[in-house]
Design an enzyme around this catalytic site. Structure first.
Site, PDB file in Angstrom:
ATOM      1  N   THR A 424       0.892  -1.137   0.000  1.00  0.00           N
ATOM      2  CA  THR A 424       0.000   0.000   0.000  1.00  0.00           C
ATOM      3  C   THR A 424       0.940   1.197   0.000  1.00  0.00           C
ATOM      4  O   THR A 424       2.093   1.064  -0.381  1.00  0.00           O
ATOM      5  CB  THR A 424      -0.955  -0.063   1.214  1.00  0.00           C
ATOM      6  OG1 THR A 424      -1.709   1.128   1.248  1.00  0.00           O
ATOM      7  CG2 THR A 424      -0.253  -0.185   2.526  1.00  0.00           C
ATOM      8  N   GLU A 463      -9.689  -5.359  -1.841  1.00  0.00           N
ATOM      9  CA  GLU A 463      -9.661  -5.226  -0.377  1.00  0.00           C
ATOM     10  C   GLU A 463     -10.489  -6.283   0.341  1.00  0.00           C
ATOM     11  O   GLU A 463     -10.212  -6.632   1.491  1.00  0.00           O
ATOM     12  CB  GLU A 463     -10.166  -3.828   0.013  1.00  0.00           C
ATOM     13  CG  GLU A 463      -9.458  -3.242   1.206  1.00  0.00           C
ATOM     14  CD  GLU A 463      -8.008  -2.900   0.906  1.00  0.00           C
ATOM     15  OE1 GLU A 463      -7.132  -3.397   1.616  1.00  0.00           O
ATOM     16  OE2 GLU A 463      -7.765  -2.146  -0.055  1.00  0.00           O
ATOM     17  N   ASP A 466      -9.214  -9.129   2.448  1.00  0.00           N
ATOM     18  CA  ASP A 466      -8.771  -8.948   3.842  1.00  0.00           C
ATOM     19  C   ASP A 466      -9.760  -9.579   4.834  1.00  0.00           C
ATOM     20  O   ASP A 466      -9.449  -9.718   6.020  1.00  0.00           O
ATOM     21  CB  ASP A 466      -8.587  -7.461   4.182  1.00  0.00           C
ATOM     22  CG  ASP A 466      -7.203  -6.953   3.810  1.00  0.00           C
ATOM     23  OD1 ASP A 466      -6.380  -7.755   3.338  1.00  0.00           O
ATOM     24  OD2 ASP A 466      -6.941  -5.749   3.992  1.00  0.00           O
ATOM     25  N   SER A 491      -4.951  -3.477   8.702  1.00  0.00           N
ATOM     26  CA  SER A 491      -3.815  -3.287   9.611  1.00  0.00           C
ATOM     27  C   SER A 491      -3.197  -1.902   9.454  1.00  0.00           C
ATOM     28  O   SER A 491      -2.170  -1.614  10.072  1.00  0.00           O
ATOM     29  CB  SER A 491      -2.747  -4.339   9.330  1.00  0.00           C
ATOM     30  OG  SER A 491      -3.255  -5.619   9.577  1.00  0.00           O
ATOM     31  N   GLY A 511       2.541  -2.606   4.095  1.00  0.00           N
ATOM     32  CA  GLY A 511       3.065  -3.907   4.518  1.00  0.00           C
ATOM     33  C   GLY A 511       2.054  -4.858   5.098  1.00  0.00           C
ATOM     34  O   GLY A 511       2.434  -5.757   5.854  1.00  0.00           O
ATOM     35  N   GLY A 512       0.749  -4.703   4.786  1.00  0.00           N
ATOM     36  CA  GLY A 512      -0.242  -5.621   5.332  1.00  0.00           C
ATOM     37  C   GLY A 512      -0.164  -5.643   6.847  1.00  0.00           C
ATOM     38  O   GLY A 512       0.016  -4.617   7.502  1.00  0.00           O
TER      39      GLY A 512
HETATM   40  N1  GLU Z   1      -4.972  -4.535   2.884  1.00  0.00           N
HETATM   41  C1  GLU Z   1      -3.996  -4.166   3.860  1.00  0.00           C
HETATM   42  C2  GLU Z   1      -4.659  -3.643   5.115  1.00  0.00           C
HETATM   43  O1  GLU Z   1      -5.668  -3.021   5.038  1.00  0.00           O
HETATM   44  C3  GLU Z   1      -3.122  -3.068   3.399  1.00  0.00           C
HETATM   45  C4  GLU Z   1      -2.471  -3.372   2.139  1.00  0.00           C
HETATM   46  C5  GLU Z   1      -1.128  -3.839   2.339  1.00  0.00           C
HETATM   47  O2  GLU Z   1      -0.304  -3.144   2.916  1.00  0.00           O
HETATM   48  O3  GLU Z   1      -0.908  -4.908   1.858  1.00  0.00           O
HETATM   49  O4  GLU Z   1      -4.146  -3.819   6.162  1.00  0.00           O
END
Ligand code: GLU
Length: 616
Positions: A424, A463, A466, A491, A511-512
């Site tokens: 992201t 999204e 997630d 996250s 970084g998820g």
């Molecule tokens: N989908 C992830 C989140 O909302 C963010 C995306 C990512 O950094 O991969 O935590």
């Protein structure tokens, strides 16, 4: 209780160089002539230079992109405030970071108002369609394979970024959405010089981009990733921004851009030769019209006398980092050895993730005990699990924040940490009045769902992956299952820290799920270990998320710290790159220091309006 425990008392990308780089664009064909991106066959140009640290006055911007940072700085230079600059920077990231952000995605916006000393947040997270239920990703009684779900209309959530920009401007900005989109519109028309990172990200996604003709036409010119040094233009996105400038957000939430989105979600356009079967999604124009950005109170914890503000659920960022900080409040990290500091940091993360997985989801659907998760009493009841000479074993069972135990039990069924994407983008902005924005936005995977809205120049998010596709563990309530118009747990952890009510520093990262540990590690390296924000962003990262193995970057593996942690039971696995942070720190004398990554993800771009002193 461990003896280490303490009771809590309570350069700017040089404008001329950048202009020179932009000047190369004039060699490209006239803007707007081609229906899709055109790529100059001209000699290789040099990507805009990036500077990871900048110190000075008048305002500061840090993002991953030199062009986007420069646009934010120009807004500040011409009298815009931090919110104006943040929106303009975000719109520009939609051009130069189209695989990580853009109007096809969502995010979380944190704002510090210097006049009122208040921190406010906007939740612009994507939502599931109104018809979604718990079985969104279940077929024939089985959960879909992750990538089958990603590369499809099924994974696409109702986008929130554009409405977030509009609401941020309405509440705190001084410029219109049209003014804020215009520099990015021009950038999309003129193009930017492709660097190694953009090339590599395209190459990594080449196969799935090739499933979708609209994506291949835009991002795989001639069937290949754009060459380093070529100029990447996106006239379709420029035209989309122009339409939004003219017609406002309704063009997307109630108009023809929205109809194009729902059309492709419901009927993904796939290259038959690819053999890919893209599941359809159910998003309708009514879902777009019903979408709302949520203004809500930030999370807040007192860490060593600092006020740390973050994002409340639907993101797990603020509660998880807040709980970990509360746990660490019980330890003296400043005087600890390097190994003991890292041990405490890893164990606090492990515990906080055990609790996050059990308790955090969209609070409009789930009974999320946000206040209790952030209570010092609960953290104290969990901190007692940490001992100096051994590591906990994952998966660790969650505690009960509503009934904090006194006996330090470690029993029950763990809720595992489920997979999330790892990309992201984060931007941080401060203005000359002292206002600050910390904003993380995303389309989830690098390249999102891989589906470009035909003729519109932007990718749609994935999204909704997630969500947990099925209950993470039988018998343990899972707050992150899909539901109608529900937000998947995030996250993202955009963070602002105040000292005595005034801005001290701000930080965030992609970084998820490792976003949370990245921000936590940067924060503790800075606050406890005495590193500048710049240094704290640069150090090798390790990440423990209630998983059996702790992830570590290459520079950490083989170090004395690794050996010391292994001696007390920690086990590591390689993660080539954890996070890509940006931040801004207030320095004495009214100076601001913007800091971005020196190396990760090709390095980021920090800039100030008026540089002061030697720039690194
Ligand atoms: N989908 C992830 C989140 O909302 C963010 C995306 C990512 O950094 O991969 O935590």
């Amino acid at each position: 209780m461990s003896t280490r425990r303490v009771r809590r008392t309570a350069r700017l990308a040089p404008p001329l160089l950048l202009a020179a780089a932009l000047g190369a664009f004039s060699l490209a064909p006239a803007a707007g002539a081609a229906p899709v991106a055109a790529h100059a066959a001209a000699p290789a140009a040099v990507p805009a230079p990036k500077q990871p640290v900048a110190t000075g006055t008048g305002g500061a911007v840090a993002s991953v992109s030199a062009e986007a940072t420069d646009i934010g700085i120009e807004v500040l230079r011409h009298g815009g405030n931090a919110v104006d600059a943040a929106v303009a920077t975000a719109a520009a990231l939609g051009v130069t970071e189209p695989y990580s952000s853009g109007i096809g995605g969502g995010g979380y916006f944190v704002y510090y108002d210097a006049r009122s000393h208040r921190v406010s947040t906007l939740d612009g997270r994507e939502t599931a369609p109104g018809t979604a239920d718990q079985n969104l990703f279940v077929e024939n009684g089985q959960p879909l394979d992750f990538w089958t779900a990603v590369d499809s209309g099924r994974s696409v959530g109702v986008p929130g970024s554009l409405l977030t920009w509009q609401q941020a401007l309405d509440r705190w900005g001084t410029r219109s959405l049209a003014q804020s989109l215009r520099p990015a519109e021009r950038l999309a028309d003129k193009g930017f010089v492709v660097d190694q990172t953009f090339h590599d990200q395209t190459a990594q996604n080449q196969t799935r981009f090739s499933y979708f003709p609209a994506t291949a036409a835009l991002f795989l010119p001639g069937g290949q990733p754009p060459a380093v040094g070529s100029v990447f233009r996106n006239p379709d996105l420029a035209a989309t921004y122009r339409e939004l400038e003219r017609d406002g957000v309704d063009a997307l939430y109630r108009g023809d851009i929205g109809r194009d989105i729902t059309q492709v979600v419901q009927h993904p356009q796939v290259d038959p030769a690819s053999g890919w079967y893209a599941r359809s999604g159910a998003m309708t124009p009514a879902d777009l019209a019903a979408y709302r950005v949520r203004a809500q109170a930030p999370t807040e914890v007192d860490y060593r006398g600092l006020d740390v503000y973050g994002i409340a659920p639907s993101s797990s960022g603020g509660t998880t980092m807040g709980e970990a900080l509360n746990i660490l409040n019980d330890f003296d990290l400043k005087h600890a050895s390097s190994v003991q500091y890292l041990h405490d940091y890893l164990e606090a993360s492990r515990i906080a993730f055990a609790d996050r997985n059990r308790w955090v989801g969209d609070p409009r659907f789930e009974d999320v005990p946000t206040k209790a998760l952030l209570s010092q009493r609960f953290a104290d009841s969990r901190a007692c699990l940490i001992t100096p000479d051994s590591s906990l074993t994952s998966p660790l069972a969650p505690g009960d924040p509503l009934h904090p135990s006194s006996g330090c039990p470690n029993a029950g069924t763990p809720a595992p940490t489920t997979p999330e994407g790892t990309h992201t983008t984060h931007l941080t902005v401060a203005d000359k009045w002292g206002d600050v924005v910390s904003y993380t936005l995303t389309i989830e995977q690098t390249g999102g769902s891989a589906m470009t809205v035909p003729g519109r120049g932007f990718l749609l998010n994935n999204e909704l992956t997630d969500f947990d596709f099925t209950p993470a563990v039988a018998g343990v309530p899972d707050p992150n299952l899909p539901g109608p118009s529900k937000r998947p747990r995030s996250s993202m952890s955009p963070t602002i820290v105040l000292k005595n009510g005034r801005f001290d520093f701000a930080v965030g990262s992609p970084g998820g799920a490792s976003i949370i540990t990245t921000v936590l590690q940067v924060l503790t390296e800075h606050v406890d270990r005495g590193l500048s924000l710049e240094q704290a962003i640069a150090v090798p990262r390790i990440s423990q998320r209630n998983l059996a193995l702790t992830e570590a970057e290459p520079a950490f593996l083989g170090s004395a710290d690794e050996a010391g942690l292994e001696a007390i039971g920690e086990s590591f696995t390689l993660n080539p790159e954890i996070g890509a942070a940006t931040g801004i720190q207030a320095l004495p004398g009214g100076l601001l220091q913007a800091a971005a990554e020196p190396v990760r993800r090709g390095g980021g771009a920090a800039a100030v309006v008026r540089p002061v002193g030697p720039q690194n």
